[in-house]
Design a protein around this motif. Structure first.
Motif, short mmCIF file in Angstrom:
data_model
loop_
_atom_site.label_atom_id
_atom_site.label_comp_id
_atom_site.label_asym_id
_atom_site.label_seq_id
_atom_site.Cartn_x
_atom_site.Cartn_y
_atom_site.Cartn_z
N ALA A 174 0.84 -1.20 0.00
CA ALA A 174 0.00 0.00 0.00
C ALA A 174 0.86 1.24 0.00
CB ALA A 174 -0.92 -0.01 1.22
N VAL A 175 1.89 1.25 0.81
CA VAL A 175 2.81 2.39 0.85
C VAL A 175 3.51 2.54 -0.49
CG1 VAL A 175 4.91 3.31 1.91
CG2 VAL A 175 3.12 2.32 3.34
N LYS A 176 3.97 1.43 -1.04
CA LYS A 176 4.67 1.46 -2.34
C LYS A 176 3.74 1.99 -3.43
CE LYS A 176 7.24 -1.40 -5.56
NZ LYS A 176 6.53 -1.61 -6.76
N ALA A 177 2.49 1.52 -3.46
CA ALA A 177 1.53 1.98 -4.47
C ALA A 177 1.26 3.47 -4.34
CB ALA A 177 0.23 1.19 -4.35
N THR A 178 1.17 3.93 -3.12
CA THR A 178 0.91 5.35 -2.90
C THR A 178 2.09 6.20 -3.34
OG1 THR A 178 -0.56 4.86 -1.06
CG2 THR A 178 0.34 7.07 -1.14
N LEU A 179 3.29 5.79 -2.99
CA LEU A 179 4.46 6.58 -3.33
C LEU A 179 4.77 6.55 -4.83
CD1 LEU A 179 6.82 5.70 -0.35
CD2 LEU A 179 5.46 7.78 -0.70
N VAL A 197 -4.84 9.18 2.82
CA VAL A 197 -5.76 8.75 3.89
C VAL A 197 -5.92 7.23 3.87
CG1 VAL A 197 -8.15 8.85 4.68
CG2 VAL A 197 -6.96 10.95 4.05
N ALA A 198 -6.08 6.65 2.69
CA ALA A 198 -6.24 5.20 2.58
C ALA A 198 -4.99 4.48 3.07
CB ALA A 198 -6.57 4.80 1.15
N THR A 199 -3.83 5.00 2.72
CA THR A 199 -2.58 4.37 3.16
C THR A 199 -2.40 4.51 4.67
OG1 THR A 199 -1.57 4.83 1.02
CG2 THR A 199 -0.08 4.34 2.83
N ALA A 200 -2.67 5.69 5.20
CA ALA A 200 -2.55 5.89 6.64
C ALA A 200 -3.53 4.98 7.40
CB ALA A 200 -2.81 7.35 6.99
N LEU A 201 -4.74 4.86 6.89
CA LEU A 201 -5.73 3.98 7.52
C LEU A 201 -5.28 2.53 7.44
CD1 LEU A 201 -8.46 3.80 8.90
CD2 LEU A 201 -9.51 3.66 6.64
N LEU A 250 -2.24 1.42 7.37
CA LEU A 250 -1.16 1.22 8.34
C LEU A 250 -1.68 1.16 9.77
CD1 LEU A 250 1.60 3.50 6.77
CD2 LEU A 250 1.49 0.99 6.78
N LEU A 251 -2.66 2.00 10.10
CA LEU A 251 -3.25 1.96 11.44
C LEU A 251 -3.98 0.64 11.68
CD1 LEU A 251 -4.59 5.60 11.86
CD2 LEU A 251 -2.72 4.51 13.10
N LEU A 252 -4.71 0.18 10.67
CA LEU A 252 -5.40 -1.10 10.80
C LEU A 252 -4.41 -2.25 10.93
CD1 LEU A 252 -8.13 -0.42 8.14
CD2 LEU A 252 -8.53 -0.75 10.60
N TRP A 253 -3.31 -2.16 10.21
CA TRP A 253 -2.27 -3.18 10.30
C TRP A 253 -1.71 -3.22 11.73
CZ3 TRP A 253 3.05 -2.14 11.01
CH2 TRP A 253 3.87 -3.28 10.98
N THR A 276 -8.95 -6.99 9.20
CA THR A 276 -8.73 -7.73 7.96
C THR A 276 -9.62 -7.22 6.84
OG1 THR A 276 -8.12 -9.68 9.24
CG2 THR A 276 -8.72 -10.03 6.94
N VAL A 277 -10.90 -7.04 7.13
CA VAL A 277 -11.84 -6.55 6.11
C VAL A 277 -11.50 -5.11 5.71
CG1 VAL A 277 -14.26 -5.97 5.69
CG2 VAL A 277 -13.68 -8.14 6.77
N ALA A 278 -11.18 -4.28 6.69
CA ALA A 278 -10.88 -2.88 6.39
C ALA A 278 -9.59 -2.73 5.59
CB ALA A 278 -10.81 -2.08 7.70
N ILE A 279 -8.59 -3.56 5.88
CA ILE A 279 -7.35 -3.51 5.09
C ILE A 279 -7.65 -3.90 3.64
CG2 ILE A 279 -5.12 -4.66 4.71
CD1 ILE A 279 -4.81 -4.69 7.78
N THR A 280 -8.52 -4.87 3.45
CA THR A 280 -8.92 -5.28 2.09
C THR A 280 -9.60 -4.12 1.37
OG1 THR A 280 -9.22 -7.54 2.88
CG2 THR A 280 -10.24 -6.98 0.79
N LEU A 281 -10.48 -3.41 2.05
CA LEU A 281 -11.15 -2.27 1.43
C LEU A 281 -10.18 -1.14 1.09
CD1 LEU A 281 -14.41 -2.13 3.59
CD2 LEU A 281 -14.15 -2.96 1.24
#
Length: 108
Positions: A36-41, A51-55, A57-60, A96-101
């Protein structure tokens, strides 16, 4: 059977397999967070992607916390591993579900 006559539970290798499963799942989540971080950068940091990447990482981090509790709980008492609480199960499933989203948002 009374409590004294009840057979002693032989957990065999089940606690060890469960710990390994939690570790594998945590590793998978780590890979998803790094991607996710790689895709964002690599595609530009827009507000939605940030926001999606930060979320993600928090969910992780939330999932890692639950996994750590389970792994250490299983390691402490292999004869009678503690039962996973509803809160732990709900947190793990939600993360798990939120990371998928979040991943779906980052891919789109």
């Amino acid at each position: 059977m009374s409590g004294a006559d009840a057979p002693v539970r032989d957990p065999g290798l089940q606690p060890a397999r469960t710990r390994l499963a939690w570790r594998r799942t945590t590793l998978s989540g780590t890979v998803a967070a790094v991607l996710a971080v790689k895709a964002t950068l690599s595609s530009g940091v827009g507000p939605a992607r940030f926001v999606a990447t930060a979320l993600c990482l928090l969910l992780w981090l939330g999932f890692v916390a639950v996994a750590h509790q389970r792994i250490t709980g299983l390691a402490r008492n292999e004869a009678a591993p503690p039962v996973m609480t509803r809160r732990q199960a709900a947190t793990a499933a939600l993360c798990t579900v939120a990371i998928t989203l979040c991943a779906a948002v980052l891919i789109a």
